[in-house]
Design a protein around this motif. Sequence first.
Motif, PDB file in Angstrom:
ATOM      1  N   GLY A   1      -1.936 -56.498 -26.506  1.00  0.00           N
ATOM      2  CA  GLY A   1      -0.815 -56.186 -27.441  1.00  0.00           C
ATOM      3  C   GLY A   1      -0.945 -55.003 -28.075  1.00  0.00           C
ATOM      4  O   GLY A   1      -0.862 -54.014 -27.345  1.00  0.00           O
ATOM      5  N   ALA A   2      -0.917 -55.034 -29.458  1.00  0.00           N
ATOM      6  CA  ALA A   2      -1.008 -53.544 -30.183  1.00  0.00           C
ATOM      7  C   ALA A   2      -2.330 -52.707 -29.642  1.00  0.00           C
ATOM      8  O   ALA A   2      -2.190 -51.589 -29.844  1.00  0.00           O
ATOM      9  CB  ALA A   2      -1.002 -53.862 -31.527  1.00  0.00           C
ATOM     10  N   GLY A   3      -3.302 -53.483 -29.325  1.00  0.00           N
ATOM     11  CA  GLY A   3      -4.556 -52.733 -28.762  1.00  0.00           C
ATOM     12  C   GLY A   3      -4.288 -52.092 -27.604  1.00  0.00           C
ATOM     13  O   GLY A   3      -5.045 -51.055 -27.369  1.00  0.00           O
ATOM     14  N   GLY A   4      -3.627 -52.916 -26.764  1.00  0.00           N
ATOM     15  CA  GLY A   4      -3.088 -52.320 -25.486  1.00  0.00           C
ATOM     16  C   GLY A   4      -2.392 -51.122 -25.558  1.00  0.00           C
ATOM     17  O   GLY A   4      -2.584 -50.139 -24.954  1.00  0.00           O
ATOM     18  N   LEU A   5      -1.447 -50.812 -26.410  1.00  0.00           N
ATOM     19  CA  LEU A   5      -0.750 -49.731 -26.849  1.00  0.00           C
ATOM     20  C   LEU A   5      -1.599 -48.661 -27.155  1.00  0.00           C
ATOM     21  O   LEU A   5      -1.708 -47.566 -26.684  1.00  0.00           O
ATOM     22  CB  LEU A   5       0.225 -49.686 -27.804  1.00  0.00           C
ATOM     23  CG  LEU A   5       1.427 -50.974 -27.616  1.00  0.00           C
ATOM     24  CD1 LEU A   5       2.359 -51.147 -28.687  1.00  0.00           C
ATOM     25  CD2 LEU A   5       2.339 -50.423 -26.062  1.00  0.00           C
TER      26      LEU A   5
END
Length: 310
Positions: A115-119
Amino acid sequence: MTDQRGGPVDESCVLPEGPWTHRFVGANGSRFHVVEAGAGPMVLFLHGFPEYWYAWHEMLPAVADAGFRAVAVDLRGYGASDKPPRGYDGYTLAADVAGLIRALGERSATVVGTGAGGLIAWTAASFHPTLVRRLVVLGAPHPLRLRAAIFADPRGQFASATATLKFQLPRYEHVLTRDDAAEVEEILRRWGGPRWADSSDFAAYAHCCRVAMQIPQAAFCAMEGYRWAFRSVLRLHGYRFVKLMQKPLVTPTLQLHGALDRASLPRTAQGSGRYVSAPYEWRLLDDVGHFPHVEARDLVLGEVLRWAKS
C-alpha cells in the motif's frame, strides 16, 4: 480514546511480546520503532495505511526461520516511531528507509512494501538503488502510474481515490479517530477483499489497527503523507520528484496485486513494469483486495522468500 484495557491509548499498545525483539533506532533525524527476528540477509517490511508494523507479525517469524533477518518498522508518524509535524514528502520517506538500512548495520536489504509503504518502497529503490537489493511491492502501482491514472481515468482510479481525497480536508484526522477509530475498520473493509473482510481474522486485525491509530498524533501524521502527494502536484518540488522518478529502476522487482483491490486498481498498477530496467515480475492475485499480506499470507510469504533468495 481508550484501548481494550479501558485507559488512554499510548505507544505500549504496539509493543506486544512475541518471537521478535523491539528496538528503537535513530535514522534520518528521527527515532523509529523496529521489530526484528532472525539473522542473515535483511528483509525490511514497510506497512501501509491504516496499519502499523503488526501488518507483518506472522510474516516475521516465518521469514526469520527461512534464514533471514526480518525487520518490520513503524513508518514515520505511526505506531511507536517519532511523529514530527513535517517530513511526510516522498523524498524524506525514502531517505527514512535508506537511513534505517544503514542504521541497522546493513549495506543493502530486500525491501517489501504494501500500500502506502509500497509507494515508499518504489521511491526508496529509485532514489537509493545501492541500498535496495531486491524489491517486492504489494498493492501499490509505481507512483507515476498512480499519478497519471488519477488524472487519466476519472471513472476508475480517480473514483477509487475519493476516500484519500477526503484526507485533504483540514482536521480530517478527527473523523478518522472518533468512535474508537471506527473509520479505520471501515477503510480496511472497503479496500480489502470480501473473503477476508467476512473472515474470523478480520475483526481482531481491525481492532489492532483502530487502537494504534488512536495513539496521539498518529492519525494526523498518517494524513500528511496523502496531503503531500496531492499538494505536490502543483509545486516545484513535486515536479522535481516526478523527473527523478522517471529514471528506470535498476532493482529486480516483484509486483503482487490483488485482483479485487479497490484502492489501487489493477489496471493502474499493471503498467508499472515500464519503469523497471532490471528483472521484473507481475502477478495478479485472485480473490484478494488491497491487503495481500494479510489476505493471502502464505502465498505472499512464498513469493517474498522466492524473490529474496533468487
